[in-house]
Write a protein that holds these residues in place. Sequence first.
Motif, mmCIF file in Angstrom:
data_model
loop_
_atom_site.group_PDB
_atom_site.id
_atom_site.type_symbol
_atom_site.label_atom_id
_atom_site.label_comp_id
_atom_site.label_asym_id
_atom_site.label_seq_id
_atom_site.Cartn_x
_atom_site.Cartn_y
_atom_site.Cartn_z
ATOM 1 N N ASP A 1 0.881 5.868 -4.281
ATOM 2 C CA ASP A 1 1.460 5.264 -3.073
ATOM 3 C C ASP A 1 0.969 5.984 -1.810
ATOM 4 O O ASP A 1 1.093 7.193 -1.707
ATOM 5 C CB ASP A 1 2.988 5.344 -3.139
ATOM 6 C CG ASP A 1 3.535 4.538 -4.293
ATOM 7 O OD1 ASP A 1 2.775 3.706 -4.822
ATOM 8 O OD2 ASP A 1 4.703 4.750 -4.661
ATOM 9 N N GLY B 1 3.850 0.507 -3.125
ATOM 10 C CA GLY B 1 3.394 -0.160 -4.339
ATOM 11 C C GLY B 1 4.300 -1.289 -4.773
ATOM 12 O O GLY B 1 4.269 -1.713 -5.918
ATOM 13 N N TRP C 1 -1.329 3.438 -9.315
ATOM 14 C CA TRP C 1 -1.545 3.377 -7.857
ATOM 15 C C TRP C 1 -0.842 4.551 -7.162
ATOM 16 O O TRP C 1 0.363 4.702 -7.278
ATOM 17 C CB TRP C 1 -1.002 2.060 -7.321
ATOM 18 C CG TRP C 1 -1.028 1.970 -5.831
ATOM 19 C CD1 TRP C 1 0.050 2.078 -5.004
ATOM 20 C CD2 TRP C 1 -2.157 1.748 -4.988
ATOM 21 N NE1 TRP C 1 -0.342 1.945 -3.704
ATOM 22 C CE2 TRP C 1 -1.712 1.754 -3.675
ATOM 23 C CE3 TRP C 1 -3.534 1.573 -5.237
ATOM 24 C CZ2 TRP C 1 -2.559 1.575 -2.582
ATOM 25 C CZ3 TRP C 1 -4.375 1.390 -4.148
ATOM 26 C CH2 TRP C 1 -3.883 1.395 -2.847
ATOM 27 N N LEU D 1 0.818 -1.212 0.000
ATOM 28 C CA LEU D 1 0.000 0.000 0.000
ATOM 29 C C LEU D 1 0.854 1.266 0.000
ATOM 30 O O LEU D 1 0.500 2.262 -0.605
ATOM 31 C CB LEU D 1 -0.930 0.006 1.220
ATOM 32 C CG LEU D 1 -1.975 -1.096 1.264
ATOM 33 C CD1 LEU D 1 -2.839 -0.955 2.498
ATOM 34 C CD2 LEU D 1 -2.838 -1.066 0.018
ATOM 35 N N MET E 1 2.165 -3.049 -7.830
ATOM 36 C CA MET E 1 0.906 -2.353 -8.083
ATOM 37 C C MET E 1 0.989 -1.659 -9.442
ATOM 38 O O MET E 1 2.082 -1.305 -9.890
ATOM 39 C CB MET E 1 0.650 -1.311 -6.994
ATOM 40 C CG MET E 1 0.475 -1.896 -5.615
ATOM 41 S SD MET E 1 -0.966 -2.950 -5.452
ATOM 42 C CE MET E 1 -2.183 -1.726 -4.990
#
Lengths: 227, 213
Positions: free
Chosen positions: B172, B158, B170, B155, B166
């Motif tokens: 971060d 990434g 995405w 999360l 990811m």
Amino acid sequence: MDVEKKSFAGGLKSSNLVQAWLVMVLAVGFGISLAGVQLLLGPVIEGNKLNETLEKVPELVLGNFLAAKMASENQTLEIVPRQVTVKKLDRTKFYIVYEARYQGDLKGWVVKTKGQGYADTIELLLGLSPDLRSITGLFVLDQKETPGLGNKIITHAWRSQFVDAPADRTLVVIKTGSSRPGEIDVVTGATISSRSVTAMINTAIGDLRNPLTTAPSSQGKGGKHNG
Amino acid sequence: MADLPTATERFINGILPENPVYRQLLGLCPTLAVTNSLNAAITMAGAVGFVLLCANVITSLIRNLLKPHLRIVVFTLTIATFVTIADRFLAAYLYQMSKTLGPYIPLIIVNCIIICRCEVCASKQSPLVAATDAIGQSLGFGLALSSIAAIREILGAGSLFGLRVMPAAWPDWTIMVLPPGAFFTFGLLLGTVNWIVTRKGAKKSQRRERSSP
């Protein structure tokens, strides 16, 4: 601990010491094995530090931008280590100084210095301009300061205050926000760490000013009497 | 001796039923501090595992010589020795990682998981049981650390093991790799584990009620 209690033991004078025999035997055994580990791994660790030092020299002397540019053009600085002996009133100090040259021209110095921090010894690499007028970079090679407080000395944000700071006057640590060149903001909650780093830099520059500016080309011992 | 868990029980207990982080809430300092990347978490778990295994085996070997009032000194001495060895080893062969982990490797000395296992298991049971206990607890610790680290790294950065996983779109969540992210992730995971355990317990007691008239 046991020695203190000994006098209370009365008849069995040494009983507390005798009880602690296991602790003492283990301490000796562990001590010997740790010495062995250090003998074995010490040189490897020193080698790692030396590699890292040599890697950091370009950016400490030239700054990130120029160092990256040089690396991308496959150019390298010529780095010559030398030992500088500084005789002080009461003792002799040794500094390792890396001389960075590009095609023969002196580009700057990187000084390795260490001193007592809040928790343990702090080792610094300090980049200086050839004329020793300003600081060109700072890198923390080794530290064990308090996580979250003192160890912020390794952050780029804190170290970058030293870049382009004047080296011809004493740096001062300020708690209320620095406004003039030569003033360094303290790391909040880590006054001792901040002060010791700054003091180490001031001392190193003071010690090396004469040896480096008066005898820049002499190899090996550039020692000079200061006292 | 008879009512102490066997080697197999010790091993299994360490992984989930008595997981050092999620069930015993021990060793939380490294759990929160070094789980911003999976590599760091696994190195930390490995170092703790090494220290725990060595400390447990040594403590178990000398368990009959221990004096009750001097046992903590002996535990600490043993742990400190192996922590120093682990620290030097990392500095020699995983230099960058040792700089990333910084003071958290020396701080394994005060990791309560290790002294807890010396006290609970190794000072009472044979080296074999102590060793399996150490391996079980280390696996449990490693599992806890890597679960938190995986979530935070995916999360927050990434990536996983430093490799992008990811999609590039995405954004971060930088906060996840910063200290607050550790608390969010740990809190949510701990809540999940507690919820699962409570639900399991409720089902078990229901079954018991049904089977006994």
